[in-house]
Motif scaffolding. Structure first.
Motif, mmCIF file in Angstrom:
data_model
loop_
_atom_site.group_PDB
_atom_site.id
_atom_site.type_symbol
_atom_site.label_atom_id
_atom_site.label_comp_id
_atom_site.label_asym_id
_atom_site.label_seq_id
_atom_site.Cartn_x
_atom_site.Cartn_y
_atom_site.Cartn_z
ATOM 1 N N GLN A 187 46.819 37.798 36.003
ATOM 2 C CA GLN A 187 45.710 37.070 36.617
ATOM 3 C C GLN A 187 45.081 37.819 37.773
ATOM 4 O O GLN A 187 43.940 37.550 38.149
ATOM 5 C CB GLN A 187 46.151 35.671 37.067
ATOM 6 C CG GLN A 187 47.281 35.644 38.078
ATOM 7 C CD GLN A 187 48.618 35.454 37.418
ATOM 8 O OE1 GLN A 187 48.864 35.990 36.333
ATOM 9 N NE2 GLN A 187 49.504 34.683 38.044
ATOM 10 N N SER B 25 40.713 35.307 30.990
ATOM 11 C CA SER B 25 40.896 34.109 31.810
ATOM 12 C C SER B 25 41.257 32.903 30.946
ATOM 13 O O SER B 25 42.179 32.144 31.270
ATOM 14 C CB SER B 25 39.626 33.828 32.612
ATOM 15 O OG SER B 25 39.814 32.752 33.491
ATOM 16 N N SER C 80 50.035 29.983 40.746
ATOM 17 C CA SER C 80 48.990 29.894 39.735
ATOM 18 C C SER C 80 47.743 29.210 40.284
ATOM 19 O O SER C 80 46.614 29.647 40.037
ATOM 20 C CB SER C 80 49.513 29.135 38.507
ATOM 21 O OG SER C 80 48.533 29.054 37.509
ATOM 22 N N ARG D 136 43.978 31.040 40.863
ATOM 23 C CA ARG D 136 42.824 30.576 40.095
ATOM 24 C C ARG D 136 41.801 29.840 40.939
ATOM 25 O O ARG D 136 40.606 29.883 40.654
ATOM 26 C CB ARG D 136 43.277 29.685 38.933
ATOM 27 C CG ARG D 136 44.124 30.446 37.931
ATOM 28 C CD ARG D 136 44.477 29.615 36.723
ATOM 29 N NE ARG D 136 45.374 30.363 35.854
ATOM 30 C CZ ARG D 136 44.988 31.307 35.000
ATOM 31 N NH1 ARG D 136 43.712 31.604 34.914
ATOM 32 N NH2 ARG D 136 45.867 31.948 34.255
#
Length: 309
Positions: free
Chosen positions: A182, A196, A259, A263
């Protein structure tokens, strides 16, 4: 220089980051990291040795625990070279081919799957104890473990290939001392929509689905335990789940937090994600052997006996 190496090679190069602003004390920071690695490797190795050498522990619950220990060993070994390289030798430059990205993500996915198997083990043991031996046989437990490994490796297999198709023209400075999909994908100059979407999909069908099924298992366990007439029996049944619950919290809390930060985090400071990243990789392999040794009287007794021999 880094820019010259980037220009002279077709392979994308990246720079690791330790802890910004603390470069002068990297050697001192490396001391607790090194201790954590040593404790993790020794602790998980001891658990594997005890389970292997004691036939009375050759049952599904301890087979799943040995799978967790192997996964934690792999995670420690996969992250140790780059993290200690940064803090010991200031070795920050690495090519995409040299990243252990596939192994890190695969092992984290496998660990999530093993925690789900351990939740299933506790569910069967508490909710259907009379059929426990017939449902969770050793061959079946081994096949379930193999499926976990195949699932983790298959899910993460496309990641390196998805990253290699990109052109990287930015500074390529990572915010960790290891590679994460990521983060690496954000260094690309190309459209990262496919990466993504795939990364989010994989997270949902692995860690997301596993956590949901674990929650469902514990809802059923709690319902069964509360229906038991004796309060003492209820507590005894729930007490067998304490170690597993601790392992779940230790693994999922930083994993989900990291995470979310990657994001949706918009903060200019990378320090929260850096610290949480170290926690997610270093703490579970360190704490799992300690938690299971403390809560398992059987392991404690065997460890005490073997330490005297």
């Amino acid at each position: 220089s880094f820019q010259e190496a980037q220009n002279s090679s077709d392979l994308p190069m990246f720079l690791f980051t330790g802890i910004p602003g603390q470069e002068d004390i990297y050697l001192w920071i490396s001391v607790p990291f090194c201790l954590m690695y040593v404790i993790s490797i020794v602790g998980n190795s001891v658990i594997l040795f005890i389970i292997k050498t004691d036939p009375s522990l050759h049952e599904p619950m301890y087979i799943f625990l040995s799978m967790l220990a192997i996964t934690d060993l792999g995670l420690s070994i996969a992250t140790m070279p780059t993290i200690l390289g940064v803090f010991w030798f200031n070795s920050r430059e690495i090519s995409l081919n040299a990243c252990f990205l596939f192994f890190i993500h695969s092992l984290q996915c496998i660990e999530s799957s093993v925690l789900l198997l351990m939740a299933f083990d506790r569910y069967v043991a508490i909710c259907n104890p009379l059929r426990y031996a017939s449902i969770l046989t050793l061959p079946r437990a081994a096949k379930m473990g193999l499926l976990c490994v195949l699932r983790g490796m298959t899910a993460m297999f496309p990641l390196p290939f998805l990253l290699k198709r990109f052109q990287y023209c930015r500074a390529n400075v990572l915010s960790h001392s290891y590679c994460l999909h990521q983060e690496v994908m954000k260094m690309a100059c190309s459209d990262i929509t496919v990466n993504s979407i795939y990364g989010l999909f994989i997270t949902l069908v692995t860690v997301g689905l596993d956590s949901l099924l674990i929650l469902l298992s514990y809802v059923m366990i709690l319902k069964t335990a509360l229906s038991v007439a004796s309060h003492a029996e209820c507590l005894r049944a729930l007490n067998t789940c304490v170690s597993h619950l601790c392992a779940i919290l230790i693994f999922y809390t930083p994993e989900i937090g990291l995470s979310v930060i990657h994001r949706f985090g918009k903060s200019s400071s990378h320090l929260p994600s850096i610290l949480l990243g170290y926690v997610s990789l270093l703490v579970p392999p360190l704490m799992n052997p300690i938690v299971y040794s403390v809560k398992s009287k059987h392991l404690l007794i065997l460890l005490s006996i073997k330490s005297r021999i």
